[in-house]
Design a protein around this motif. Structure first.
Motif, PDB file in Angstrom:
ATOM      1  N   UNK A 106       0.508  -1.432   0.591  1.00 18.76           N
ATOM      2  CA  UNK A 106       0.246   0.390   0.008  1.00 18.76           C
ATOM      3  C   UNK A 106       0.774   0.916  -0.201  1.00 18.76           C
ATOM      4  N   UNK A 107       0.923   2.032  -1.574  1.00 18.62           N
ATOM      5  CA  UNK A 107       2.491   3.227  -1.342  1.00 18.62           C
ATOM      6  C   UNK A 107       0.982   4.661  -1.424  1.00 18.62           C
ATOM      7  N   UNK A 108       1.544   4.823  -0.720  1.00 16.83           N
ATOM      8  CA  UNK A 108       0.972   6.511  -0.934  1.00 16.83           C
ATOM      9  C   UNK A 108       0.892   6.723  -2.138  1.00 16.83           C
ATOM     10  N   UNK A 129       5.284 -15.239  -3.936  1.00 15.76           N
ATOM     11  CA  UNK A 129       5.215 -14.546  -6.149  1.00 15.76           C
ATOM     12  C   UNK A 129       4.111 -13.801  -6.039  1.00 15.76           C
ATOM     13  N   UNK A 130       2.890 -13.822  -4.815  1.00 14.89           N
ATOM     14  CA  UNK A 130       1.849 -13.094  -5.217  1.00 14.89           C
ATOM     15  C   UNK A 130       1.867 -11.092  -4.282  1.00 14.89           C
ATOM     16  N   UNK A 131       2.116 -10.683  -5.225  1.00  9.92           N
ATOM     17  CA  UNK A 131       1.994  -9.537  -4.623  1.00  9.92           C
ATOM     18  C   UNK A 131       1.082  -8.315  -5.006  1.00  9.92           C
ATOM     19  N   UNK A 132       0.699  -7.447  -4.402  1.00  6.63           N
ATOM     20  CA  UNK A 132      -0.143  -6.661  -4.816  1.00  6.63           C
ATOM     21  C   UNK A 132      -0.025  -5.545  -4.492  1.00  6.63           C
ATOM     22  N   UNK A 133      -0.530  -4.810  -5.519  1.00  4.05           N
ATOM     23  CA  UNK A 133      -0.278  -3.106  -5.393  1.00  4.05           C
ATOM     24  C   UNK A 133      -1.681  -2.455  -4.852  1.00  4.05           C
ATOM     25  N   UNK A 134      -1.961  -1.773  -4.253  1.00  2.00           N
ATOM     26  CA  UNK A 134      -2.732  -0.353  -3.651  1.00  2.00           C
ATOM     27  C   UNK A 134      -1.987   0.366  -3.206  1.00  2.00           C
ATOM     28  N   UNK A 135      -2.965   1.930  -3.934  1.00  2.00           N
ATOM     29  CA  UNK A 135      -2.405   2.637  -3.780  1.00  2.00           C
ATOM     30  C   UNK A 135      -3.727   4.047  -2.986  1.00  2.00           C
TER      31      UNK A 135
END
Length: 140
Positions: A106-108, A129-135
């Motif tokens: 979770x990135x600002x 291996x399961x890497x998700x990105x959230x803003x």
């Protein structure tokens, strides 16, 4: 003399026209060249799909290892402040305890992109291996 003058003027009238055939050949060759080269161009990058609702992130957080990156570049792994170089060790430790969990980063929205990419790479090197990105507007 007038007959000679007429013959010269008729001869000049034939030569003053512009021959368009070479120009058309050149334009056609350029068109073919650009069509052929446009087929070989490929965009380089990754496709990122963001969740549409905040509930989709909340469902994943209950069974995920959460890494938060704030606007200043500080990194929190499971709500503990961590240095950028020790993210891999923290992920390996948490992945050993909970092997079925995925990682959610979770990135600002103002977080440095270099740190985000580094954290994703370290999470994958840590065995997940399961890497998700959230803003998020407030990652902390």
């Amino acid at each position: 003399m007038s007959l000679r003058h007429r013959r010269i003027s008729e001869h000049n009238a034939d030569e003053t026209g512009i021959d368009l055939a070479p120009m058309l050949d050149f334009v056609l060759n350029l068109l073919i060249f650009f069509i052929i080269t446009a087929v070989f161009l490929k965009e380089i990058g990754i496709t990122v799909s963001r969740p549409n609702a905040s509930s989709s992130v909340e469902k994943k957080e209950s069974s995920s290892i959460v890494i938060a990156i704030d606007a200043a570049g500080d990194i929190l792994v499971d709500r503990k402040l961590t240095d950028e170089r020790s993210v891999r060790a923290a992920i390996e430790r948490l992945h050993a305890q909970r092997p079925e969990d995925a990682v959610v980063v979770v990135a600002h929205e103002d977080a440095p992109t270099g740190i985000l990419v580094s954290v994703i790479d370290q999470a994958r090197q840590g065995g997940v291996m399961a890497v998700s990105i959230a803003a998020s507007q407030n990652a902390m």
